[in-house]
Design a protein around this motif. Structure first.
Motif, PDB file in Angstrom:
ATOM      1  N   ARG A 261       0.809  -1.217   0.000  1.00  0.00           N
ATOM      2  CA  ARG A 261       0.000   0.000   0.000  1.00  0.00           C
ATOM      3  C   ARG A 261       0.843   1.269   0.000  1.00  0.00           C
ATOM      4  O   ARG A 261       0.312   2.359  -0.196  1.00  0.00           O
ATOM      5  CB  ARG A 261      -0.932   0.004   1.213  1.00  0.00           C
ATOM      6  CG  ARG A 261      -1.918  -1.158   1.247  1.00  0.00           C
ATOM      7  CD  ARG A 261      -3.159  -0.808   2.055  1.00  0.00           C
ATOM      8  NE  ARG A 261      -2.841  -0.387   3.401  1.00  0.00           N
ATOM      9  CZ  ARG A 261      -2.785  -1.206   4.453  1.00  0.00           C
ATOM     10  NH1 ARG A 261      -3.027  -2.499   4.276  1.00  0.00           N
ATOM     11  NH2 ARG A 261      -2.501  -0.753   5.656  1.00  0.00           N
ATOM     12  N   ARG A 262       2.156   1.134   0.238  1.00  0.00           N
ATOM     13  CA  ARG A 262       3.033   2.306   0.279  1.00  0.00           C
ATOM     14  C   ARG A 262       3.547   2.641  -1.122  1.00  0.00           C
ATOM     15  O   ARG A 262       3.793   1.761  -1.948  1.00  0.00           O
ATOM     16  CB  ARG A 262       4.239   2.048   1.189  1.00  0.00           C
ATOM     17  CG  ARG A 262       3.941   2.247   2.664  1.00  0.00           C
ATOM     18  CD  ARG A 262       5.228   2.146   3.473  1.00  0.00           C
ATOM     19  NE  ARG A 262       6.219   3.131   3.053  1.00  0.00           N
ATOM     20  CZ  ARG A 262       6.319   4.360   3.548  1.00  0.00           C
ATOM     21  NH1 ARG A 262       5.464   4.771   4.482  1.00  0.00           N
ATOM     22  NH2 ARG A 262       7.264   5.190   3.129  1.00  0.00           N
ATOM     23  N   ALA A 263       3.684   3.958  -1.367  1.00  0.00           N
ATOM     24  CA  ALA A 263       4.270   4.373  -2.645  1.00  0.00           C
ATOM     25  C   ALA A 263       5.742   3.990  -2.719  1.00  0.00           C
ATOM     26  O   ALA A 263       6.236   3.600  -3.783  1.00  0.00           O
ATOM     27  CB  ALA A 263       4.109   5.885  -2.808  1.00  0.00           C
ATOM     28  N   ASP A 264       6.449   4.093  -1.596  1.00  0.00           N
ATOM     29  CA  ASP A 264       7.871   3.755  -1.531  1.00  0.00           C
ATOM     30  C   ASP A 264       8.112   2.763  -0.401  1.00  0.00           C
ATOM     31  O   ASP A 264       8.607   3.127   0.671  1.00  0.00           O
ATOM     32  CB  ASP A 264       8.722   5.008  -1.296  1.00  0.00           C
ATOM     33  CG  ASP A 264       8.738   5.928  -2.489  1.00  0.00           C
ATOM     34  OD1 ASP A 264       8.855   5.409  -3.615  1.00  0.00           O
ATOM     35  OD2 ASP A 264       8.626   7.156  -2.311  1.00  0.00           O
ATOM     36  N   PRO A 265       7.761   1.507  -0.589  1.00  0.00           N
ATOM     37  CA  PRO A 265       7.932   0.532   0.495  1.00  0.00           C
ATOM     38  C   PRO A 265       9.397   0.174   0.708  1.00  0.00           C
ATOM     39  O   PRO A 265      10.211   0.240  -0.221  1.00  0.00           O
ATOM     40  CB  PRO A 265       7.150  -0.684  -0.013  1.00  0.00           C
ATOM     41  CG  PRO A 265       7.226  -0.572  -1.496  1.00  0.00           C
ATOM     42  CD  PRO A 265       7.201   0.900  -1.799  1.00  0.00           C
ATOM     43  N   LEU A 266       9.720  -0.203   1.941  1.00  0.00           N
ATOM     44  CA  LEU A 266      11.073  -0.690   2.229  1.00  0.00           C
ATOM     45  C   LEU A 266      11.336  -1.958   1.427  1.00  0.00           C
ATOM     46  O   LEU A 266      12.381  -2.097   0.786  1.00  0.00           O
ATOM     47  CB  LEU A 266      11.217  -0.978   3.730  1.00  0.00           C
ATOM     48  CG  LEU A 266      12.548  -1.602   4.148  1.00  0.00           C
ATOM     49  CD1 LEU A 266      13.653  -0.564   4.122  1.00  0.00           C
ATOM     50  CD2 LEU A 266      12.451  -2.240   5.524  1.00  0.00           C
ATOM     51  N   LEU A 267      10.402  -2.893   1.481  1.00  0.00           N
ATOM     52  CA  LEU A 267      10.494  -4.126   0.699  1.00  0.00           C
ATOM     53  C   LEU A 267       9.642  -3.958  -0.549  1.00  0.00           C
ATOM     54  O   LEU A 267       8.410  -3.976  -0.475  1.00  0.00           O
ATOM     55  CB  LEU A 267      10.009  -5.326   1.525  1.00  0.00           C
ATOM     56  CG  LEU A 267      10.873  -5.711   2.725  1.00  0.00           C
ATOM     57  CD1 LEU A 267      10.242  -6.885   3.462  1.00  0.00           C
ATOM     58  CD2 LEU A 267      12.275  -6.067   2.288  1.00  0.00           C
ATOM     59  N   GLU A 268      10.287  -3.771  -1.686  1.00  0.00           N
ATOM     60  CA  GLU A 268       9.573  -3.583  -2.947  1.00  0.00           C
ATOM     61  C   GLU A 268       9.114  -4.956  -3.438  1.00  0.00           C
ATOM     62  O   GLU A 268       9.796  -5.645  -4.194  1.00  0.00           O
ATOM     63  CB  GLU A 268      10.502  -2.908  -3.957  1.00  0.00           C
ATOM     64  CG  GLU A 268       9.850  -2.597  -5.285  1.00  0.00           C
ATOM     65  CD  GLU A 268       8.581  -1.772  -5.132  1.00  0.00           C
ATOM     66  OE1 GLU A 268       7.495  -2.414  -5.093  1.00  0.00           O
ATOM     67  OE2 GLU A 268       8.662  -0.538  -5.060  1.00  0.00           O
ATOM     68  N   LEU A 269       7.907  -5.355  -2.952  1.00  0.00           N
ATOM     69  CA  LEU A 269       7.416  -6.693  -3.232  1.00  0.00           C
ATOM     70  C   LEU A 269       7.132  -6.916  -4.716  1.00  0.00           C
ATOM     71  O   LEU A 269       7.098  -8.054  -5.177  1.00  0.00           O
ATOM     72  CB  LEU A 269       6.148  -6.959  -2.410  1.00  0.00           C
ATOM     73  CG  LEU A 269       6.323  -6.914  -0.884  1.00  0.00           C
ATOM     74  CD1 LEU A 269       5.005  -7.216  -0.186  1.00  0.00           C
ATOM     75  CD2 LEU A 269       7.399  -7.885  -0.419  1.00  0.00           C
ATOM     76  N   ARG A 270       6.966  -5.827  -5.477  1.00  0.00           N
ATOM     77  CA  ARG A 270       6.714  -5.986  -6.916  1.00  0.00           C
ATOM     78  C   ARG A 270       7.935  -6.537  -7.643  1.00  0.00           C
ATOM     79  O   ARG A 270       7.798  -7.101  -8.735  1.00  0.00           O
ATOM     80  CB  ARG A 270       6.287  -4.638  -7.509  1.00  0.00           C
ATOM     81  CG  ARG A 270       4.862  -4.237  -7.119  1.00  0.00           C
ATOM     82  CD  ARG A 270       4.574  -2.805  -7.456  1.00  0.00           C
ATOM     83  NE  ARG A 270       5.379  -1.901  -6.647  1.00  0.00           N
ATOM     84  CZ  ARG A 270       5.149  -0.586  -6.548  1.00  0.00           C
ATOM     85  NH1 ARG A 270       4.138  -0.051  -7.209  1.00  0.00           N
ATOM     86  NH2 ARG A 270       5.921   0.184  -5.798  1.00  0.00           N
ATOM     87  N   LEU A 271       9.119  -6.390  -7.047  1.00  0.00           N
ATOM     88  CA  LEU A 271      10.298  -7.014  -7.640  1.00  0.00           C
ATOM     89  C   LEU A 271      10.141  -8.526  -7.731  1.00  0.00           C
ATOM     90  O   LEU A 271      10.687  -9.171  -8.632  1.00  0.00           O
ATOM     91  CB  LEU A 271      11.539  -6.682  -6.816  1.00  0.00           C
ATOM     92  CG  LEU A 271      12.074  -5.245  -6.858  1.00  0.00           C
ATOM     93  CD1 LEU A 271      13.157  -5.060  -5.809  1.00  0.00           C
ATOM     94  CD2 LEU A 271      12.617  -4.909  -8.234  1.00  0.00           C
ATOM     95  N   PHE A 272       9.390  -9.092  -6.791  1.00  0.00           N
ATOM     96  CA  PHE A 272       9.242 -10.546  -6.736  1.00  0.00           C
ATOM     97  C   PHE A 272       8.297 -11.076  -7.809  1.00  0.00           C
ATOM     98  O   PHE A 272       8.083 -12.280  -7.892  1.00  0.00           O
ATOM     99  CB  PHE A 272       8.779 -10.970  -5.343  1.00  0.00           C
ATOM    100  CG  PHE A 272       9.834 -10.775  -4.291  1.00  0.00           C
ATOM    101  CD1 PHE A 272      10.775 -11.754  -4.045  1.00  0.00           C
ATOM    102  CD2 PHE A 272       9.902  -9.596  -3.573  1.00  0.00           C
ATOM    103  CE1 PHE A 272      11.761 -11.574  -3.092  1.00  0.00           C
ATOM    104  CE2 PHE A 272      10.883  -9.405  -2.615  1.00  0.00           C
ATOM    105  CZ  PHE A 272      11.824 -10.390  -2.377  1.00  0.00           C
ATOM    106  N   ARG A 273       7.741 -10.189  -8.628  1.00  0.00           N
ATOM    107  CA  ARG A 273       6.983 -10.668  -9.777  1.00  0.00           C
ATOM    108  C   ARG A 273       7.915 -11.258 -10.833  1.00  0.00           C
ATOM    109  O   ARG A 273       7.454 -11.957 -11.736  1.00  0.00           O
ATOM    110  CB  ARG A 273       6.162  -9.520 -10.374  1.00  0.00           C
ATOM    111  CG  ARG A 273       5.104  -8.974  -9.421  1.00  0.00           C
ATOM    112  CD  ARG A 273       4.270  -7.892 -10.083  1.00  0.00           C
ATOM    113  NE  ARG A 273       3.349  -7.298  -9.126  1.00  0.00           N
ATOM    114  CZ  ARG A 273       2.464  -6.358  -9.428  1.00  0.00           C
ATOM    115  NH1 ARG A 273       2.381  -5.914 -10.694  1.00  0.00           N
ATOM    116  NH2 ARG A 273       1.674  -5.847  -8.507  1.00  0.00           N
ATOM    117  N   SER A 274       9.188 -10.935 -10.736  1.00  0.00           N
ATOM    118  CA  SER A 274      10.193 -11.531 -11.608  1.00  0.00           C
ATOM    119  C   SER A 274      10.616 -12.869 -11.021  1.00  0.00           C
ATOM    120  O   SER A 274      11.160 -12.935  -9.916  1.00  0.00           O
ATOM    121  CB  SER A 274      11.403 -10.605 -11.728  1.00  0.00           C
ATOM    122  OG  SER A 274      12.522 -11.288 -12.253  1.00  0.00           O
TER     123      SER A 274
END
Length: 485
Positions: A250-263
């Motif tokens: 839900r954060r614009a700038d999260p500490l853990l960028e979970l969208r990276l794990f879509r790779s």
């Protein structure tokens, strides 16, 4: 980052490699000093575990914060602060009067280390803009991690036998001073095009998850897994994971960028980093004590027994980096996973009277593993990400390594700790659980290597990079061309 001459780029790479050498070597070099620390400071087995894990736990907890902070305020600036903190922590470790003070100083060391490892990787990735050249540079950088782990026990043995265990830490100080000077002279400042904001909630959740899991594992042999304290810690860890999954997206700038794990390749790289360092740190933790306490070797002799590991890393790592740049990561990952699994299986037969040549032959398998595992993992973690995400992607890969190291020591110490006082056959029998764990981790790397290197997996990496570009978080993606495998 300004356009640099080739000589200047390789100077920057050398400085970054020096930083990772001292940070990563401090994970393994202390293993050679553990028996001497136990005798001198009257430390328990859990105290020895915390001597290693206080360092790796802090590294794992704050690496992502350090990477994103460096992307925001300047990588060279954070790199210099990290060098200074690491040097001060090293000085205090050598002055520690008790195991408690040593553990606290190790934590300070690690705070500095968090500002070096992922930041150095981001500096390296941004210094070499051409994809093939960047792959080779990242391969060299990644190989330094494996080389440092392998040579740590050897250098540690020399220092412990020649000067005492305190010099294991003091040797870092002149290296750090030289690195600070060279960084000021040769490393240009760089930042991400888009700054990421601080995420205090995410950082707190990461610390809760990692700290709770590691504390529960280390203290479980004393309190028991059914203890309310251990069960409570595991519950805190589970709630922390749920909090991360619910809050960070839900954060614009999260500490853990979970969208990276879509790779898929990126996700697999993080898991393989965790498996690899969990296996190797467990190997180092039990092997050092096996050689010194079961076979009655000196610290230097025990370190020299690990020389085959270091030599193979020196020989294989550069070649592996070039192979990854030319043909991709699949073959090195398959070789490293198979070597780790075979090393774990072969180690089950080691005992107090096993002929030394057989012991050294077994260690060759771990050398093959370590010489081939780091370059493909490091390159895979950042190769399909936009350049502005290099700090975050690199810090997550480093977090996977340090989390694996922390868990490896914690689990291995829990398995063999009760048998250490009895020594001999009792200790080597207890080691069997560690070797079966290592066998399973090697098999896991094999499976992940097959799943993450096909065309479908690479398509997910391309889609993830495109997602960040569309969101304005990336410029030129760092995707090397897909090669036939």
């Amino acid at each position: 980052m300004p356009d640099l001459s080739q000589r200047r780029r390789f100077l920057v790479l050398a400085i970054c490699c020096a930083s990772i050498v001292v940070v990563v070597m401090d994970i393994s070099i202390v293993n050679a000093a553990l028996p001497a620390i136990r005798r001198d400071l009257h430390a328990s087995e859990s105290g020895l575990q915390w001597t290693v894990d206080a360092y790796t736990l802090v590294l794992a907890s704050f690496l992502v914060l350090a990477g994103s902070t460096a992307d925001r305020v300047g990588r060279r600036r954070i790199f210099q602060v990290g060098l200074a903190a690491f040097g001060l922590g090293s000085l205090l470790c050598g002055l520690a009067p008790s195991i408690g003070w040593l553990i606290a100083a190790r934590a300070l060391q690690a705070i500095g280390g968090t500002m070096l490892n992922p930041v150095a990787m981001a500096i390296t990735a941004n210094t070499f803009p051409e994809p093939a050249e960047r792959a080779r540079a990242i391969g060299v950088f990644g190989s330094m991690s494996g080389l440092s782990l392998a040579l740590g026990p050897i250098l540690g043995g020399v220092l412990v036998d020649g000067f005492g265990w305190r010099f294991v830490f003091w040797v870092n100080v002149p290296i750090v001073v030289a690195a600070i000077v060279c960084t000021t002279l040769f490393v240009p400042e760089s930042r991400a095009a888009r700054a990421r904001r601080f995420d205090p909630v995410g950082q707190t959740l990461v610390i809760l998850v990692l700290g709770s899991v590691v504390y529960a594992i280390i203290e479980s042999k004393g309190l028991g897994w059914s203890s309310p304290v251990i069960l409570g810690l595991l519950a805190v860890a589970a709630l922390g994971v749920l909090g991360i999954l619910g809050y960070e997206p839900r954060r614009a700038d999260p500490l853990l960028e979970l969208r990276l794990f879509r790779s898929v390749p990126f996700s697999a790289a993080i898991l393989m980093a965790l498996f690899a360092l969990c296996g190797f740190s467990a190997f180092l933790f039990v092997t050092t004590q096996y050689l010194q306490d079961v076979r009655d070797m000196s610290a230097l002799t025990a370190g020299l027994c690990l020389l085959p590991v270091g030599l193979l890393v020196v020989v294989l790592s550069p070649r592996t980096g070039r192979l990854v740049g030319a043909r991709g990561p699949k073959l090195p990952l398959l070789v490293s996973g198979a070597a780790l699994a075979l090393g774990g299986a072969a180690s089950i037969r080691l005992g107090p009277a096993t002929p030394l040549p057989a012991v050294l032959a077994t260690y060759l398998l771990f050398g093959i593993f370590l010489g081939t595992v780091n370059p493909p993992i490091t390159n895979t973690a950042v190769s399909a990400m936009p350049r502005s995400m290099a700090g975050v992607a690199g810090s997550l890969a480093s977090t996977g390594r340090q989390t694996g190291t922390t868990l490896g020591v914690a689990i291995a110490g829990t398995i063999v700790g009760p048998a250490l006082a009895r020594g001999g056959t009792a200790y080597t029998n207890a080691e069997h659980g560690v070797w079966w764990l290592i066998f399973g981790l090697g098999a896991g790397i094999l499976i992940l290597a097959l799943l993450s290197t096909g065309r479908r997996a690479m398509d997910t990496a391309a889609r993830a990079a495109t997602l960040f570009e569309e969101m304005g978080q990336g410029a030129e993606p760092q995707t090397a061309p897909l090669r036939r495998r």
